[in-house]
Design a protein around this motif. Sequence first.
Motif, PDB file in Angstrom:
ATOM      1  N   HIS A  67      26.212  38.906  33.142  1.00  0.00           N
ATOM      2  CA  HIS A  67      26.462  38.025  34.289  1.00  0.00           C
ATOM      3  C   HIS A  67      25.714  36.701  34.130  1.00  0.00           C
ATOM      4  O   HIS A  67      26.301  35.624  34.273  1.00  0.00           O
ATOM      5  CB  HIS A  67      26.026  38.739  35.572  1.00  0.00           C
ATOM      6  N   LYS A  70      34.235  41.625  38.672  1.00  0.00           N
ATOM      7  CA  LYS A  70      35.138  42.582  38.023  1.00  0.00           C
ATOM      8  C   LYS A  70      34.696  44.022  38.267  1.00  0.00           C
ATOM      9  O   LYS A  70      35.533  44.918  38.375  1.00  0.00           O
ATOM     10  CB  LYS A  70      35.235  42.296  36.526  1.00  0.00           C
ATOM     11  N   ALA A 109      36.240  35.099  39.536  1.00  0.00           N
ATOM     12  CA  ALA A 109      37.062  36.272  39.212  1.00  0.00           C
ATOM     13  C   ALA A 109      36.771  36.805  37.814  1.00  0.00           C
ATOM     14  O   ALA A 109      37.013  37.984  37.536  1.00  0.00           O
ATOM     15  CB  ALA A 109      38.540  35.924  39.347  1.00  0.00           C
ATOM     16  N   GLN A 110      36.233  35.967  36.939  1.00  0.00           N
ATOM     17  CA  GLN A 110      35.911  36.370  35.566  1.00  0.00           C
ATOM     18  C   GLN A 110      34.491  36.904  35.410  1.00  0.00           C
ATOM     19  O   GLN A 110      34.128  37.405  34.346  1.00  0.00           O
ATOM     20  CB  GLN A 110      36.123  35.189  34.615  1.00  0.00           C
ATOM     21  N   ASP A 111      33.684  36.809  36.458  1.00  0.00           N
ATOM     22  CA  ASP A 111      32.301  37.270  36.390  1.00  0.00           C
ATOM     23  C   ASP A 111      32.242  38.795  36.407  1.00  0.00           C
ATOM     24  O   ASP A 111      33.015  39.455  37.113  1.00  0.00           O
ATOM     25  CB  ASP A 111      31.509  36.696  37.562  1.00  0.00           C
ATOM     26  N   GLU A 112      31.328  39.358  35.642  1.00  0.00           N
ATOM     27  CA  GLU A 112      31.194  40.815  35.536  1.00  0.00           C
ATOM     28  C   GLU A 112      30.894  41.473  36.887  1.00  0.00           C
ATOM     29  O   GLU A 112      31.370  42.582  37.145  1.00  0.00           O
ATOM     30  CB  GLU A 112      30.112  41.186  34.522  1.00  0.00           C
TER      31      GLU A 112
END
Length: 101
Positions: free
Chosen positions: A25, A77, A71-74
């Motif tokens: 992150h 997700k 939306a792409q951050d761990e």
Amino acid sequence: MAYFCFHAFDKPGVLDTRLALRDTHRAFLRNHGHPLTVHVGGPLLNADGQMHGSMLVIEAETKAVVEAFLAQDEYMKAGIFASYTLEQFNWGLGQPEARNG
């Protein structure tokens, strides 16, 4: 460009997941390839000093750019957040431009 404040609270019982994803992150916030800048970020702490949320100040052209980035951050997700807000932010005190000038 505009500033946006992301403010999130974790679901109960996700601290182990948060800790397992933390390095990934943090690397993503620094090296992401998105057309934005993360100026300020860090975990929110509860009364016991345990991480239980996140706060970011992000500079971007639009809220949609920030949403695509998040939306792409761990953490997103993995679904660790119980709730979050993303609001445009009027940075008054301590602006990066003021510190650089």
